[in-house]
Design a protein around this motif. Structure first.
Motif, PDB file in Angstrom:
ATOM      1  N   ARG A 107      -1.557   0.670  21.492  1.00 16.73           N
ATOM      2  CA  ARG A 107      -1.328   2.136  21.668  1.00 16.73           C
ATOM      3  C   ARG A 107      -0.581   2.263  20.650  1.00 16.73           C
ATOM      4  O   ARG A 107       0.206   0.863  20.386  1.00 16.73           O
ATOM      5  N   SER A 108       0.769   2.882  20.674  1.00 13.43           N
ATOM      6  CA  SER A 108       1.076   3.910  19.763  1.00 13.43           C
ATOM      7  C   SER A 108       2.246   3.956  20.677  1.00 13.43           C
ATOM      8  O   SER A 108       2.279   4.393  21.558  1.00 13.43           O
ATOM      9  N   PRO A 109       3.733   2.804  19.663  1.00 11.59           N
ATOM     10  CA  PRO A 109       5.034   3.161  20.822  1.00 11.59           C
ATOM     11  C   PRO A 109       5.782   4.406  20.829  1.00 11.59           C
ATOM     12  O   PRO A 109       6.429   4.290  21.650  1.00 11.59           O
ATOM     13  N   VAL A 110       4.894   5.616  19.676  1.00  9.35           N
ATOM     14  CA  VAL A 110       5.509   6.679  19.763  1.00  9.35           C
ATOM     15  C   VAL A 110       5.480   7.295  21.683  1.00  9.35           C
ATOM     16  O   VAL A 110       4.008   7.529  21.527  1.00  9.35           O
ATOM     17  N   THR A 111       5.467   7.769  21.971  1.00  8.74           N
ATOM     18  CA  THR A 111       5.195   8.533  23.036  1.00  8.74           C
ATOM     19  C   THR A 111       4.466   9.600  22.951  1.00  8.74           C
ATOM     20  O   THR A 111       4.433  10.517  22.007  1.00  8.74           O
ATOM     21  N   ARG A 112       3.405   9.970  24.033  1.00  7.08           N
ATOM     22  CA  ARG A 112       2.767  11.131  23.843  1.00  7.08           C
ATOM     23  C   ARG A 112       3.139  12.524  23.671  1.00  7.08           C
ATOM     24  O   ARG A 112       2.736  13.235  22.239  1.00  7.08           O
ATOM     25  N   SER A 113       3.837  12.948  24.135  1.00  6.99           N
ATOM     26  CA  SER A 113       5.340  13.765  24.200  1.00  6.99           C
ATOM     27  C   SER A 113       5.728  13.828  22.715  1.00  6.99           C
ATOM     28  O   SER A 113       5.133  14.988  21.612  1.00  6.99           O
ATOM     29  N   ALA A 114       6.041  12.740  22.106  1.00  4.06           N
ATOM     30  CA  ALA A 114       6.379  13.055  20.517  1.00  4.06           C
ATOM     31  C   ALA A 114       5.144  13.263  19.791  1.00  4.06           C
ATOM     32  O   ALA A 114       5.798  13.536  18.033  1.00  4.06           O
ATOM     33  N   GLN A 115       4.135  12.177  20.330  1.00  7.67           N
ATOM     34  CA  GLN A 115       3.088  12.482  18.763  1.00  7.67           C
ATOM     35  C   GLN A 115       2.887  14.384  18.803  1.00  7.67           C
ATOM     36  O   GLN A 115       3.457  14.217  17.176  1.00  7.67           O
ATOM     37  N   ALA A 116       2.872  14.613  20.023  1.00  6.46           N
ATOM     38  CA  ALA A 116       2.610  16.167  19.739  1.00  6.46           C
ATOM     39  C   ALA A 116       3.263  17.077  19.089  1.00  6.46           C
ATOM     40  O   ALA A 116       3.357  17.665  18.530  1.00  6.46           O
ATOM     41  N   THR A 117       4.648  16.382  19.112  1.00  7.42           N
ATOM     42  CA  THR A 117       5.535  17.596  18.443  1.00  7.42           C
ATOM     43  C   THR A 117       5.657  17.066  16.883  1.00  7.42           C
ATOM     44  O   THR A 117       5.682  17.636  16.741  1.00  7.42           O
ATOM     45  N   LEU A 118       5.745  15.375  17.023  1.00 12.81           N
ATOM     46  CA  LEU A 118       5.130  15.353  15.338  1.00 12.81           C
ATOM     47  C   LEU A 118       4.323  15.761  14.664  1.00 12.81           C
ATOM     48  O   LEU A 118       4.102  16.367  13.487  1.00 12.81           O
ATOM     49  N   TYR A 119       2.938  16.388  15.160  1.00 11.84           N
ATOM     50  CA  TYR A 119       1.830  16.107  14.858  1.00 11.84           C
ATOM     51  C   TYR A 119       2.160  18.539  14.033  1.00 11.84           C
ATOM     52  O   TYR A 119       1.577  18.506  13.647  1.00 11.84           O
ATOM     53  N   ALA A 120       2.456  18.423  15.240  1.00 15.75           N
ATOM     54  CA  ALA A 120       2.947  21.028  15.387  1.00 15.75           C
ATOM     55  C   ALA A 120       3.369  20.728  14.270  1.00 15.75           C
ATOM     56  O   ALA A 120       3.411  21.468  13.263  1.00 15.75           O
ATOM     57  N   VAL A 121       4.858  19.698  14.069  1.00 16.03           N
ATOM     58  CA  VAL A 121       5.682  19.759  12.620  1.00 16.03           C
ATOM     59  C   VAL A 121       5.178  19.367  11.385  1.00 16.03           C
ATOM     60  O   VAL A 121       4.854  19.937  10.206  1.00 16.03           O
ATOM     61  N   GLU A 122       4.197  18.675  11.366  1.00 17.24           N
ATOM     62  CA  GLU A 122       3.226  17.698  10.190  1.00 17.24           C
ATOM     63  C   GLU A 122       2.574  19.377   9.609  1.00 17.24           C
ATOM     64  O   GLU A 122       1.854  19.408   8.794  1.00 17.24           O
ATOM     65  N   GLN A 123       1.938  20.277  10.981  1.00 13.98           N
ATOM     66  CA  GLN A 123       1.886  20.857  10.181  1.00 13.98           C
ATOM     67  C   GLN A 123       1.970  22.661   9.910  1.00 13.98           C
ATOM     68  O   GLN A 123       1.418  23.365   9.551  1.00 13.98           O
ATOM     69  N   GLY A 124       3.115  22.043   9.449  1.00 11.91           N
ATOM     70  CA  GLY A 124       3.618  22.636   8.618  1.00 11.91           C
ATOM     71  C   GLY A 124       4.776  24.411   9.679  1.00 11.91           C
ATOM     72  O   GLY A 124       5.781  25.113   9.060  1.00 11.91           O
ATOM     73  N   GLY A 125       4.555  23.888  11.133  1.00 11.69           N
ATOM     74  CA  GLY A 125       5.824  24.706  11.984  1.00 11.69           C
ATOM     75  C   GLY A 125       7.520  24.061  11.665  1.00 11.69           C
ATOM     76  O   GLY A 125       7.330  23.048  11.871  1.00 11.69           O
ATOM     77  N   SER A 126       8.419  24.896  11.907  1.00 12.07           N
ATOM     78  CA  SER A 126      10.055  24.571  11.246  1.00 12.07           C
ATOM     79  C   SER A 126      10.187  24.376  12.941  1.00 12.07           C
ATOM     80  O   SER A 126       9.356  24.244  14.408  1.00 12.07           O
ATOM     81  N   LEU A 127      11.479  23.720  13.277  1.00  8.20           N
ATOM     82  CA  LEU A 127      11.973  23.032  14.446  1.00  8.20           C
ATOM     83  C   LEU A 127      11.372  24.207  15.380  1.00  8.20           C
ATOM     84  O   LEU A 127      11.571  23.578  17.023  1.00  8.20           O
ATOM     85  N   GLU A 128      12.511  25.638  14.944  1.00  7.91           N
ATOM     86  CA  GLU A 128      12.171  26.498  16.088  1.00  7.91           C
ATOM     87  C   GLU A 128      10.835  26.996  16.819  1.00  7.91           C
ATOM     88  O   GLU A 128      10.855  27.491  17.379  1.00  7.91           O
TER      89      GLU A 128
END
Length: 350
Positions: free
Chosen positions: A238-259
Motif C-alpha cells: 500500500r501507499s504509506p500516505v493515508t487515504r485522507s491525505a491522498q484524497a486531499t493531494l488529489y483534489a489539489v492536483e485537480q487545480g483547487g486552492s487550499l481553501e
C-alpha cells in the motif's frame, strides 16, 4: 528496545530527540514526527513498535549516557553520539536489507497472515485436524481461511516450502534461521522472540529486525502471480500516505486552492496543509506537485534567508516580512523539498 538498540539509531553529528524516536516507533503520525523521522533517516521504523510504553526509551538513554556513549541534553531531550559511542555503534549489529519497503507493506498484517498460513499448511500436509491455531485477529483468520480453501491441494505444502526457501536464501543465514525458528507447524511449536534472542545472543529488537527482513522478502517475492502466497500477501502492499491525505493531494492536483479543497472536503485549512506535508514526506519526490505548491519565487525567497544547516532552521527566526508573506506550511514544505536533495535546477543532489 535496549540501550544497544537505541545506540544504533543515533548519530555523531546530528542531535536526535528521544521523543521523536519514541513517537516514530509507536506510530504517532504527526507532521513533526514524520518530518524529523525523515531528517533522522529513520522513517522505515514508523509503527515498528506500537506497544512501546511512553517514556520507555528514557532508561536506555540514561544508560548510554552513564557509559559515556552519548551526551544527553535532558532539557532539550536530545542525544548525540560520543566518539566512543560511534566506535561501539560500528560493532556487530544487524543491518536490515529490506527496510526501503517497510513503509509500503502492512508488516503487522503480513506477519500474522504468514505465520498462520504456514501453520495451517503444515498441519494440513500431515493430515492433522486437531491443533491450536495461532492467536490472531478475526480479519487474519478470515483471510487465511479464504486463502487456504482456494489454494489447498496435494501440492500446496511443497510449493510453499519451495517459495519460502527461495526467499530466505536471499537473506543472511542467521536471518533465515531466525525466521524458521519463529514459525509454527506440525510438531514444531515455534519459539518466541525472547527465546530466539537468547539462543542467538542478540537483543529482542535485533531479532524483530531480522523477522521484518524475512517477512518483507517473502512478501516481495509473493508479488509474483504464481507465488502460493500471492493472494494472501500481495493485497498488503500500500501507499504509506493515508487515504485522507491522498484524497486531499488529489483534489489539489485537480487545480483547487487550499481553501477550496478544505471546503470541498469539509475539513479545516490546517488539516489540508497537514495532509500535504504528510504526502510530501512519504511520497516519491517526482510524484508531489512541488512546482504548483512551492513555485520558484517562493523557493528563492526562502533560499535567500536560509543558508545554515536544515536542522537548525526555525520559522520564528525568519525575517518578519517573510513570516508575514508565508505561513509555516510553506516554510516546512521548503525544508522537506530541500531535505530530499532538491535544488532549483530541478535535480536531486546528495
Amino acid at each position: 528496545m535496549e540501550a544497544a538498540d537505541l545506540l544504533q539509531v543515533l548519530d555523531r553529528k546530528q542531535p536526535r530527540r528521544l521523543r521523536v524516536i519514541e513517537n516514530l516507533l509507536r506510530g504517532r503520525r504527526t507532521v513533526s514526527t514524520l518530518y524529523w523521522g525523515q531528517r533522522y533517516h529513520l522513517l522505515p521504523l514508523l509503527d515498528a513498535n506500537k506497544h512501546l510504553d511512553h517514556g520507555a526509551l528514557t532508561a536506555p538513554a540514561q544508560q548510554l549516557a552513564a557509559s559515556g556513549l552519548v551526551t544527553l541534553d535532558s532539557e532539550a531531550d536530545q542525544l548525540l553520539l560520543t566518539p566512543t559511542g560511534q566506535q561501539r555503534q560500528a560493532g556487530a549489529y544487524y543491518q536490515p536489507q529490506t527496510s526501503a519497503d517497510w513503509l509500503n507493506l502492512d508488516l503487522g498484517a503480513a506477519r500474522q497472515r504468514l505465520l498462520l498460513a504456514v501453520q495451517v499448511t503444515s498441519q494440513y500436509a500431515h493430515s492433522t485436524s486437531r491443533y491450536y491455531p495461532l492467536a490472531t485477529d478475526l480479519v487474519t483468520r478470515r483471510v487465511v481461511r479464504q486463502w487456504f480453501h482456494l489454494e489447498k491441494g496435494p501440492q500446496l505444502a511443497a510449493a510453499l516450502l519451495t517459495a519460502m526457501v527461495q526467499s530466505l536464501q536471499q537473506l543472511p543465514v542467521q536471518t533465515a534461521e531466525v525466521m524458521t525458528d519463529l514459525l509454527t507447524g506440525y510438531q514444531h511449536p515455534g519459539l518466541t522472540v525472547s527465546q530466539v534472542a537468547s539462543e542467538q545472543q542478540q537483543t529482542a529488537w535485533e531479532i524483530q529486525l531480522r523477522q521484518r527482513d524475512g517477512i518483507t522478502q517473502i512478501a516481495r517475492d509473493a508479488r509474483q502471480a504464481d507465488h502460493p502466497l500471492h493472494g494472501l500477501l500481495h493485497p498488503l502492499w500500500r501507499s504509506p500516505v493515508t487515504r485522507s491525505a491522498q484524497a486531499t493531494l488529489y483534489a489539489v492536483e485537480q487545480g483547487g486552492s487550499l481553501e477550496q479543497v478544505a471546503a470541498q472536503r469539509h475539513v479545516k485549512a490546517n488539516t489540508v496543509k497537514e495532509h500535504l506535508l504528510e504526502a510530501a514526506i512519504l511520497s516519491p519526490v517526482a510524484t508531489f506537485p512541488y512546482d504548483r505548491l512551492l513555485p520558484q519565487r517562493v523557493r528563492a525567497d526562502f533560499a535567500a534567508a536560509l543558508n545554515a544547516d536544515i536542522d537548525s532552521w526555525q520559522f520564528a527566526q525568519l525575517p518578519e516580512d517573510l513570516r508575514t508573506r508565508y505561513d509555516f506550511f510553506y516554510f516546512r514544505l521548503y525544508a522537506i523539498w530541500r531535505g530530499r536533495g532538491m535544488m532549483d535546477d530541478g535535480a536531486t543532489h546528495s
